[in-house]
Design a protein around this motif. Structure first.
Motif, PDB file in Angstrom:
ATOM      1  N   ASN A 773       0.876  -1.336   0.096  1.00 47.45           N
ATOM      2  CA  ASN A 773       0.087  -0.020   0.010  1.00 47.45           C
ATOM      3  C   ASN A 773       0.953   1.125  -0.011  1.00 47.45           C
ATOM      4  OD1 ASN A 773      -1.847   2.094   0.222  1.00 47.45           O
ATOM      5  ND2 ASN A 773      -2.692   1.332   2.414  1.00 47.45           N
ATOM      6  N   PHE A 774       1.586   1.405  -1.261  1.00 47.68           N
ATOM      7  CA  PHE A 774       2.488   2.460  -1.147  1.00 47.68           C
ATOM      8  C   PHE A 774       1.901   3.963  -1.477  1.00 47.68           C
ATOM      9  CE2 PHE A 774       5.203  -1.118  -2.456  1.00 47.68           C
ATOM     10  CZ  PHE A 774       6.168  -1.106  -1.264  1.00 47.68           C
ATOM     11  N   VAL A 775       2.436   4.883  -0.937  1.00 50.29           N
ATOM     12  CA  VAL A 775       2.055   6.378  -1.367  1.00 50.29           C
ATOM     13  C   VAL A 775       3.426   7.060  -1.799  1.00 50.29           C
ATOM     14  CG1 VAL A 775       0.879   8.516  -0.471  1.00 50.29           C
ATOM     15  CG2 VAL A 775       0.046   6.102  -0.020  1.00 50.29           C
ATOM     16  N   MET A 776       3.211   8.021  -2.889  1.00 48.72           N
ATOM     17  CA  MET A 776       4.185   8.656  -3.095  1.00 48.72           C
ATOM     18  C   MET A 776       3.618  10.003  -3.383  1.00 48.72           C
ATOM     19  SD  MET A 776       7.291   8.897  -5.919  1.00 48.72           S
ATOM     20  CE  MET A 776       8.714   8.312  -4.937  1.00 48.72           C
ATOM     21  N   SER A 957      -0.498   4.776  -5.011  1.00 51.41           N
ATOM     22  CA  SER A 957      -0.994   5.909  -5.353  1.00 51.41           C
ATOM     23  C   SER A 957       0.118   7.283  -5.354  1.00 51.41           C
ATOM     24  CB  SER A 957      -2.027   6.309  -4.306  1.00 51.41           C
ATOM     25  OG  SER A 957      -1.549   6.445  -3.230  1.00 51.41           O
ATOM     26  N   LEU A 958      -0.017   8.042  -6.224  1.00 50.40           N
ATOM     27  CA  LEU A 958       0.549   9.111  -6.452  1.00 50.40           C
ATOM     28  C   LEU A 958      -0.104  10.424  -6.042  1.00 50.40           C
ATOM     29  CD1 LEU A 958       2.024  11.767  -8.018  1.00 50.40           C
ATOM     30  CD2 LEU A 958       3.719   9.813  -7.473  1.00 50.40           C
ATOM     31  N   HIS A 959       0.207  11.120  -5.007  1.00 47.07           N
ATOM     32  CA  HIS A 959      -0.588  12.219  -4.500  1.00 47.07           C
ATOM     33  C   HIS A 959       0.521  13.545  -4.986  1.00 47.07           C
ATOM     34  CE1 HIS A 959      -2.138  10.383  -0.673  1.00 47.07           C
ATOM     35  NE2 HIS A 959      -2.633   9.944  -1.817  1.00 47.07           N
ATOM     36  N   LEU A 960      -0.203  14.358  -6.023  1.00 42.28           N
ATOM     37  CA  LEU A 960       0.237  15.476  -6.546  1.00 42.28           C
ATOM     38  C   LEU A 960      -0.134  16.548  -5.890  1.00 42.28           C
ATOM     39  CD1 LEU A 960       2.444  16.862  -8.602  1.00 42.28           C
ATOM     40  CD2 LEU A 960       0.604  16.850 -10.268  1.00 42.28           C
ATOM     41  N   MET A 971      -2.178   9.922   6.332  1.00 42.05           N
ATOM     42  CA  MET A 971      -2.131   8.814   5.475  1.00 42.05           C
ATOM     43  C   MET A 971      -3.307   7.781   5.817  1.00 42.05           C
ATOM     44  SD  MET A 971       0.817   8.644   3.725  1.00 42.05           S
ATOM     45  CE  MET A 971       1.470   7.152   3.684  1.00 42.05           C
ATOM     46  N   THR A 972      -3.612   7.118   5.026  1.00 37.09           N
ATOM     47  CA  THR A 972      -4.886   5.989   5.192  1.00 37.09           C
ATOM     48  C   THR A 972      -4.150   4.934   6.005  1.00 37.09           C
ATOM     49  OG1 THR A 972      -4.248   4.984   3.439  1.00 37.09           O
ATOM     50  CG2 THR A 972      -6.230   6.379   3.261  1.00 37.09           C
ATOM     51  N   GLU A 973      -4.784   4.059   6.894  1.00 37.36           N
ATOM     52  CA  GLU A 973      -4.063   3.073   7.608  1.00 37.36           C
ATOM     53  C   GLU A 973      -3.380   2.082   6.885  1.00 37.36           C
ATOM     54  OE1 GLU A 973      -5.790  -0.303  10.972  1.00 37.36           O
ATOM     55  OE2 GLU A 973      -7.167   1.380  10.017  1.00 37.36           O
ATOM     56  N   GLY A 974      -2.233   1.710   7.120  1.00 41.53           N
ATOM     57  CA  GLY A 974      -1.392   0.732   6.670  1.00 41.53           C
ATOM     58  C   GLY A 974      -0.707   1.259   5.587  1.00 41.53           C
ATOM     59  N   ALA A 975      -0.971   2.564   4.933  1.00 41.42           N
ATOM     60  CA  ALA A 975      -0.121   3.062   3.959  1.00 41.42           C
ATOM     61  C   ALA A 975       1.397   3.452   4.344  1.00 41.42           C
ATOM     62  CB  ALA A 975      -0.734   4.356   3.454  1.00 41.42           C
ATOM     63  N   VAL A 976       2.239   3.124   3.222  1.00 41.83           N
ATOM     64  CA  VAL A 976       3.659   3.378   3.508  1.00 41.83           C
ATOM     65  C   VAL A 976       4.282   4.656   2.451  1.00 41.83           C
ATOM     66  CG1 VAL A 976       6.186   2.181   3.336  1.00 41.83           C
ATOM     67  CG2 VAL A 976       4.131   0.939   4.140  1.00 41.83           C
ATOM     68  N   LEU A 977       4.782   5.475   2.945  1.00 37.26           N
ATOM     69  CA  LEU A 977       5.121   6.645   2.314  1.00 37.26           C
ATOM     70  C   LEU A 977       6.562   6.414   1.615  1.00 37.26           C
ATOM     71  CD1 LEU A 977       4.421   9.552   1.375  1.00 37.26           C
ATOM     72  CD2 LEU A 977       5.729  10.269   3.442  1.00 37.26           C
ATOM     73  N   VAL A 978       6.557   6.426   0.284  1.00 38.05           N
ATOM     74  CA  VAL A 978       7.655   6.296  -0.464  1.00 38.05           C
ATOM     75  C   VAL A 978       8.306   7.730  -0.675  1.00 38.05           C
ATOM     76  CG1 VAL A 978       8.805   5.636  -2.557  1.00 38.05           C
ATOM     77  CG2 VAL A 978       6.923   4.398  -1.588  1.00 38.05           C
ATOM     78  N   ALA A 979       9.650   8.040  -0.096  1.00 40.91           N
ATOM     79  CA  ALA A 979      10.060   9.383  -0.144  1.00 40.91           C
ATOM     80  C   ALA A 979      10.365   9.742  -1.291  1.00 40.91           C
ATOM     81  CB  ALA A 979      11.239   9.512   0.890  1.00 40.91           C
ATOM     82  N   GLU A 980      10.368  10.850  -2.099  1.00 43.07           N
ATOM     83  CA  GLU A 980      10.878  11.332  -3.229  1.00 43.07           C
ATOM     84  C   GLU A 980      12.174  11.080  -3.423  1.00 43.07           C
ATOM     85  OE1 GLU A 980       9.836  14.809  -6.535  1.00 43.07           O
ATOM     86  OE2 GLU A 980       8.966  14.924  -4.326  1.00 43.07           O
TER      87      GLU A 980
END
Length: 1010
Positions: A773-776, A957-960, A971-980
């Motif tokens: 559950n990745f987020v950038m 997911s990509l947040h611009l 962050m939604t529960e369980g999401a992992v932030l991928v640092a730019e």
């Protein structure tokens, strides 16, 4: 519309079908057109054309009305556009607000509506068996729309979101500045798109003054302001939407009698309110103070542009002579002696176009548009003088007969061999042409043919092209004081905030533009040697068209795919030559060098090949991550000559340092401006990058451009072409041996060694691990961009997996409308809400993208809420609806190519992917038919639903994020932030899906043709 009454026959009423008139003359048709046509006029004044195409796999219709934003009331600008939004949200016969969209999309179709200044268009395409139901829904919008009060506030916000989407778009900003500098007495000066303020300020003013009735609040009606807006909307619709202003085009498999029997009873209930059927505003568009001026505009993107506008006399009756198009041919010419060629030699010009405006008879203009270099911006007055020198040359030169003969001949050839296009595109064009002033027999040909040479009329039209009657617009992100002057008074346009400054042109300079031409480098075009003379088509009897090309020639260097045209029967061909090399994209520097080589080749050939383009031959050279793609298309008579010209120049091109400077400047601007694009487009692209093992971003390439000289490009070209693999497609009116000879001439020209198999570039996709559950997050580069964007993607697996593709495509198909209805229409999250098939190289999946003023983390929460609830929708879907939706998708999957271009594009998609599985769409269609509800629910639970798929889902997911967002991130529960700054390490930790392996064996020897 000109007509002869004796050419019409009245058909009396019969049963449920009211009386109507039929046009009895034959229509002028292209030679290849096997469709049947009938023009009818209903008692209410609506004119329609019905088209029988017995072989079509899609039906379509378009209703056009001669009412647009020019009819907006001055105190509710954007009302016509708002009406377009509201009118399709339900009718008395079909009250459910998403009924039309659901019916169309479920049955394999698409739909849209557009409001312009003078016209609005409402169109759809659908599976042929569902035409009747779609037409009934379309007609009901115009005789019994609901304009549901509870939708008023929501659709105002939808219009506002669309306006916000356009706010940083340079084309829109420049257009609106142009409108602001129009006579306030002309309705063209208004804000046609509209926004929340323009639609509500009149009602709010009445509310503030206590002049709105209080009334009883009904749940969802928005209160007094929205009720007043809804009242004004209905009042405006009753005053402006009239059957006499409407034209309709309908295409289906049914007979003409059956199609007419559908149209007449469905559309006859629309009222004729006795309005002018083709309203024209005849007042001057510009005041005297608004001509003879130069307008300096500040753009969002870094660019340099110049446009020159003139008003024209009414051109509607000139369709046989087309004098403005004749002038556009001369002024926009790019061959030897042209103003384009002259300005390019100076290093001032990138491109030029000249054309009269279309589809707005109240605002008829002629525009010359130039993309400039930075040096050209500094010399804009010299550019203007060159353009007016050419206009002066036209005034004083004899216009020899061959100029018109060439234009007329090519127009006739294009019309004779006009191929079919997508049905919705075709009916949209015809519905508009039906409203023009052509006699009915010329509906198909009126816009295409040059029927009569009238030099006096051309010269009369030319007299309008003077600076005193026109105006100049100069575009740049920043304007230097030397150009605009020290005392510049900058203004902000009201709606989008675009900055501009207006100055009168120096009278002495204006006088120079009137002088006789003294530029000896300018001359009128010479006779065109590329006009095709051999238009023979070699037809053969076939039981059924072949569904794929054959691999007829293979060497260690080349693979040739070939198909002799067996269904379109046009004297045309398409050739694509993919020159693959690992040196094309190995490093950022190599990627830049390959791009510059492609651009320099097109630049060098533009003057040489312009005559070929006029004669229906086109070419392109594009760089990509595996090499260079050379494409040539058009009439096959002289197509091999054009290909040889392109290949010889590629091999032997001597790079000019001066042209490299121009091309490199444009590449640099392109890379810089990339990050200023639409947020939804950027987030989608950034998401793709996350799954590409190697991607050189525009930022990576920017650092290389200034370090490259002409000799670097030549060395790179020589190294790249020294060792290659060629993938070639020849499709069209060409014999097999001709195709082989063409490929052998390419091999001889390049004289390249073969790549080893392990050297051949291959595309792969990274694998998102199960349970991910990745987020950038990235920040938009434009501080004035108020919109955010979310691209929410779930990877399913290998695109070659035949068990995944059908269920994935079905999920995308059934989710499109509910996702749009919930997240856009009901929750009003933003103008852009789309459910997409997400394919990146060798992987595939599902993606939802949203552009919104709301923060992307909030959008993600709403997407996940929708996904959780949609499972219940799938589970509760009635069995007959489930089967119908499958069949609707099958209709789309099995849709045939409509012309040679579409067929070639389809073939090339399979070839360039590397799979060469030309029958994939048919196999997937059969697999879709076999899907069960359990198959779909199992895949949805495993790959999409956040709760049930927590251990199996592969989500990223990509947040611009807009720089204007002030709320705290979450962050939604369980999401992992991928640092730019750790993106490369993140990608390095992932595995890859297999690269493409061809599924179609090439039945050839290694030495050539069997």
């Amino acid at each position: 519309m000109a007509t002869v009454l004796s050419h019409w026959t009245v058909v009396p009423a019969s049963g449920a079908i009211p009386s109507y008139q039929v046009f009895t003359q034959d229509l002028q048709k292209p030679d290849l057109d096997d469709r049947q046509y009938q023009v009818i006029e209903l008692q209410n004044g609506l004119r329609a054309i019905v088209i029988r195409d017995s072989s079509t796999d899609k039906a379509a219709a378009c209703l056009t009305i001669a009412t647009g934003s020019l009819q907006d009331p001055s105190d509710m600008q954007g009302l016509a556009h708002f009406c377009e939004h509201m009118i399709t949200k339900g009718s008395a016969l079909y009250p459910k607000e998403n009924d039309f969209m659901s019916y169309i999309t479920s049955n394999g179709g698409i739909r849209n509506a557009v409001t312009g200044p003078s016209y609005a268009y409402y169109w759809f395409s659908i599976g042929p068996a569902q035409l009747s139901g779609a037409l009934s829904r379309l007609a009901a919008f115009f005789h019994s729309p609901l304009f549901t009060p509870s939708l008023t506030a929501r659709e105002i916000h939808a219009v506002d979101a669309e306006s916000r989407r356009n706010a940083q778009n340079d084309v829109r900003r420049i257009l609106q500045i142009n409108k602001e500098l129009t006579s306030p007495r002309h309705p063209y000066s208004q804000f046609g798109t509209g926004n929340h303020k323009s639609l509500t300020e009149a009602a709010k003013r009445l509310e503030k003054e206590g002049r709105l009735p209080a009334g009883e609040n009904t749940e969802g009606d928005g209160g007094p302001v929205e009720r007043e807006i809804q009242r004004r909307l209905v009042e405006w619709w009753e005053h402006e939407y009239c059957a006499g202003r409407m034209t309709l085009a309908v295409l289906g498999r049914e007979s003409l009698e059956e199609l007419t029997g559908l149209v007449v009873p469905l559309f006859s209930p629309i009222l004729n309110r006795g309005l002018d059927p083709r309203p024209i505003f005849k007042q001057r568009i510009w005041e005297p103070s608004q001509t003879g001026i130069i307008v300096f505009l500040k753009t969002v993107k870094d660019m340099y542009g110049l446009s020159l506008d003139f008003t024209l006399l009414d051109q509607r009756d000139n369709y046989e002579m087309k004098p403005a198009h004749v002038l556009a041919h001369f002024i926009g010419h790019e061959g030897p002696g042209s103003v384009c060629a002259y300005l390019k030699k100076k290093g001032w010009l990138v491109s030029i176009t000249a054309a009269p405006t279309t589809r707005n008879n109240s605002v008829q203009r002629f525009r010359v548009s130039c993309t400039l270099t930075k040096d050209g911006y500094a010399h804009h007055e010299h550019i203007l003088l060159a353009i007016f020198n050419y206009i002066s040359l036209l005034r004083t030169s004899p216009l020899e007969a061959y100029h018109f003969e060439e234009m007329s001949t090519m127009a006739e050839i294009r019309f004779r061999f006009q191929e079919k296009v997508q049905p919705h595109t075709y009916v949209s064009g015809l519905a508009y042409e039906l409203s023009e002033s052509y006699p009915p027999e010329c509906i198909l040909s009126g816009a295409s043919l040059f029927r009569e040479w009238d030099e006096a009329l051309v010269r009369e039209t030319l007299e309008a092209l003077t600076l005193g009657q026109g105006r100049v617009m100069l575009e740049a992100r920043e304007h230097s004081e030397e150009i605009v002057g020290k005392d510049a008074q900058w203004q902000a346009e009201r709606w989008y905030g675009g900055e501009y400054c207006v100055r009168r042109m120096d009278p002495a300079f204006v006088e120079k533009t009137h002088a006789a031409n003294e530029n000896r480098e300018l001359s009128l075009p010479r006779p065109n040697p590329y006009i095709p003379t051999n238009l023979a088509v070699n037809t053969t009897d076939v039981s059924a068209p072949s569904k794929s090309p054959s691999c007829i020639h293979r060497t260690s260097t080349t693979t040739l795919w070939f198909k002799k045209d067996d269904q379109f029967w046009v004297p045309k061909a398409q050739i694509r030559v993919d020159i693959r090399s690992p040196l094309a994209y190995g490093t950022p520097r190599q990627a830049v060098l390959t791009r510059l080589l492609a651009d320099l080749l097109e630049d060098a050939l533009s003057e040489v090949t312009y005559d070929a383009r006029l004669a229906g031959l086109t070419y392109s050279v594009t760089n990509h991550s595996r090499g260079l793609l050379v494409s040539v298309n058009g009439y096959n008579d002289k197509l091999p000559d054009l290909l040889q010209t392109v290949m010889r120049h590629l091999k032997d091109l001597s790079i000019s340092p001066e042209r490299l400077k121009v091309v490199a400047e444009q590449a640099k601007l392109h890379h810089q401006n990339f990050y200023l694009g639409q947020p939804s487009n950027l987030s989608e692209e950034f998401s793709r990058w996350l799954l590409m093992p190697v991607i050189w971003t525009p930022a990576d390439k920017l650092s290389e451009i200034d370090l490259i000289c002409a000799s670097d490009v030549e060395r790179h070209r020589d190294a790249l072409l020294a060792k290659v693999h060629l993938e070639v497609l020849v499709n069209g009116n060409v014999e097999q041996q001709q195709a082989v000879d063409t490929v052998r001439s390419i091999e001889e020209c390049l004289d390249a060694r073969a790549l080893a198999q392990s050297e051949s570039p291959r595309l792969r996709s990274l694998i998102i691990p199960p349970g991910a559950n990745f987020v950038m997050r990235k920040v938009h580069a434009n501080s004035k961009e108020a919109n955010n964007s979310l691209s929410y993607s779930c990877q399913f697996g290998d695109v070659a997996d035949p068990s995944l593709r059908p269920v994935l495509e079905f999920l995308v198909h059934v989710m499109k409308e509910p996702c749009f209805t919930q997240l856009r229409t009901k929750e009003q999250l933003g103008y852009v809400v789309a459910t997409l098939l997400w394919t990146v190289a060798s992987s595939t999946g599902l993606s939802i993208k949203i552009q919104s003023s709301k923060a992307p983390w909030y959008l993600e929460e709403r997407v996940e809420s929708f996904l959780e609830s949609f499972r219940g929708t799938l589970e509760a879907m009635p069995a007959d609806v489930f089967e119908a939706k499958k069949e609707g998708l099958v209709v789309r999957k099995r849709e045939r190519a409509k012309n040679l271009q579409e067929e070639s594009t389809r073939f090339w998609g399979y070839i360039s992917s590397g799979y060469c599985d030309f029958l994939r769409h048919e196999m997937d269609a059969e697999a879709i038919r076999a899907l069960t509800r359990e198959d779909v629910l199992e895949a949805f639970d495993r790959y999409v639903v956040p709760s049930s798929g927590s251990r199996s889902r592969k989500k990223i997911s990509l947040h611009l994020v807009s720089q204007q967002v002030t709320e705290l991130t979450r962050m939604t529960e369980g999401a992992v932030l991928v640092a730019e700054d750790s993106e490369s390490l993140f990608k390095a930790s992932l595995g890859c899906y297999p690269a493409a392996v061809p599924v179609t064996p090439a039945f050839v020897t290694t030495h050539g043709l069997l």
